[in-house]
Design a protein around this motif. Structure first.
Motif, PDB file in Angstrom:
ATOM      1  N   ILE A  98      40.827   7.659  25.254  1.00 14.71           N
ATOM      2  CA  ILE A  98      41.389   7.840  23.920  1.00 14.71           C
ATOM      3  C   ILE A  98      41.504   6.453  23.289  1.00 14.71           C
ATOM      4  O   ILE A  98      42.188   5.582  23.823  1.00 14.71           O
ATOM      5  CB  ILE A  98      42.768   8.527  23.978  1.00 14.71           C
ATOM      6  N   LEU A  99      40.844   6.254  22.129  1.00 13.41           N
ATOM      7  CA  LEU A  99      40.729   4.919  21.545  1.00 13.41           C
ATOM      8  C   LEU A  99      41.561   4.705  20.285  1.00 13.41           C
ATOM      9  O   LEU A  99      41.489   3.635  19.696  1.00 13.41           O
ATOM     10  CB  LEU A  99      39.254   4.619  21.230  1.00 13.41           C
ATOM     11  N   GLY A 100      42.334   5.686  19.854  1.00 10.40           N
ATOM     12  CA  GLY A 100      43.193   5.471  18.693  1.00 10.40           C
ATOM     13  C   GLY A 100      42.662   6.160  17.458  1.00 10.40           C
ATOM     14  O   GLY A 100      41.701   6.897  17.532  1.00 10.40           O
ATOM     15  N   GLY A 101      43.303   5.914  16.391  1.00 11.78           N
ATOM     16  CA  GLY A 101      44.424   5.058  16.093  1.00 11.78           C
ATOM     17  C   GLY A 101      45.780   5.623  16.491  1.00 11.78           C
ATOM     18  O   GLY A 101      45.898   6.471  17.385  1.00 11.78           O
ATOM     19  N   GLY A 102      46.789   5.140  15.783  1.00 12.49           N
ATOM     20  CA  GLY A 102      48.158   5.442  16.137  1.00 12.49           C
ATOM     21  C   GLY A 102      48.469   6.926  16.245  1.00 12.49           C
ATOM     22  O   GLY A 102      49.096   7.367  17.212  1.00 12.49           O
ATOM     23  N   ALA A 103      48.033   7.719  15.275  1.00 12.43           N
ATOM     24  CA  ALA A 103      48.305   9.159  15.308  1.00 12.43           C
ATOM     25  C   ALA A 103      47.582   9.826  16.475  1.00 12.43           C
ATOM     26  O   ALA A 103      48.113  10.745  17.102  1.00 12.43           O
ATOM     27  CB  ALA A 103      47.904   9.812  13.988  1.00 12.43           C
ATOM     28  N   VAL A 104      46.386   9.358  16.791  1.00 15.70           N
ATOM     29  CA  VAL A 104      45.620   9.928  17.908  1.00 15.70           C
ATOM     30  C   VAL A 104      46.289   9.570  19.232  1.00 15.70           C
ATOM     31  O   VAL A 104      46.398  10.416  20.124  1.00 15.70           O
ATOM     32  CB  VAL A 104      44.148   9.466  17.853  1.00 15.70           C
ATOM     33  N   TYR A 105      46.773   8.337  19.367  1.00 12.10           N
ATOM     34  CA  TYR A 105      47.519   7.979  20.579  1.00 12.10           C
ATOM     35  C   TYR A 105      48.756   8.870  20.742  1.00 12.10           C
ATOM     36  O   TYR A 105      49.039   9.356  21.830  1.00 12.10           O
ATOM     37  CB  TYR A 105      47.959   6.519  20.545  1.00 12.10           C
ATOM     38  N   ARG A 106      49.496   9.075  19.657  1.00 15.34           N
ATOM     39  CA  ARG A 106      50.705   9.916  19.733  1.00 15.34           C
ATOM     40  C   ARG A 106      50.345  11.359  20.091  1.00 15.34           C
ATOM     41  O   ARG A 106      51.074  12.010  20.834  1.00 15.34           O
ATOM     42  CB  ARG A 106      51.488   9.851  18.416  1.00 15.34           C
TER      43      ARG A 106
END
Length: 162
Positions: A98-106
């Motif tokens: 998983i490379l991001g961004g912030g919403a994808v990490y969350r």
């Protein structure tokens, strides 16, 4: 399937500013390639736009709610379940990065098994941050480097049992 978050982060949690990373280090790029090559990667549309092209030797899966979004050389998924199913079916799908961004990490953090974190001894301004990990993570590996006057710490964190 092991879900692995891969990020570079400042002391203040910043991972991005104006759609790009605050830093670009050769040693971090080498580390990133070694970790992700041969495995499917999932990233948000804006992260993909910042990279500017599909990452070679990886199945690139882009999360986008825009049904009209298309890009050459990538697969597009509208939600996390579809993205994970495509990653699992891809070559190297025993791990998905998983490379991001912030919403994808969350979005993926509650399901993550491992975090590969490059910490930069810097606190840049930015508009995107990495989510707090909490107490359910333990460090299982650490390495350090210095580049362009910055100290970098490469940490592997795994979720504690139970």
């Amino acid at each position: 399937m092991e879900i692995v978050l891969v990020a570079i982060v400042g002391r203040n949690g910043v991972i991005g500013a104006d759609g790009d990373q605050p830093w670009h280090f050769r040693c971090d790029l080498q580390h990133f390639k070694a970790i992700t090559r041969g495995h499917p990667v999932i990233m948000g549309r804006r992260t993909f736009a910042a990279i500017g092209r599909p990452l070679p030797q990886r199945t690139n899966i882009i999360l986008s709610r825009d049904p009209a979004f298309v890009a050459e050389g990538v697969e597009v998924a509208a939600d996390a379940e579809t993205a994970l199913a495509r990653a699992q079916a891809a070559a190297g799908g025993e791990q998905v990065m998983i490379l991001g961004g912030g919403a994808v990490y969350r979005l993926f953090l509650p399901r993550a098994h491992r975090v590969e974190l490059t910490e930069v001894d810097d606190a840049p301004p930015g508009d995107t941050t990495f989510p707090a990990l909490g107490d359910d993570w333990r460090e299982t590996a650490r390495d350090e480097a210095e580049e362009d006057g910055y100290r970098l710490t490469f940490r592997t964190l795994t979720r504690r049992d139970g």
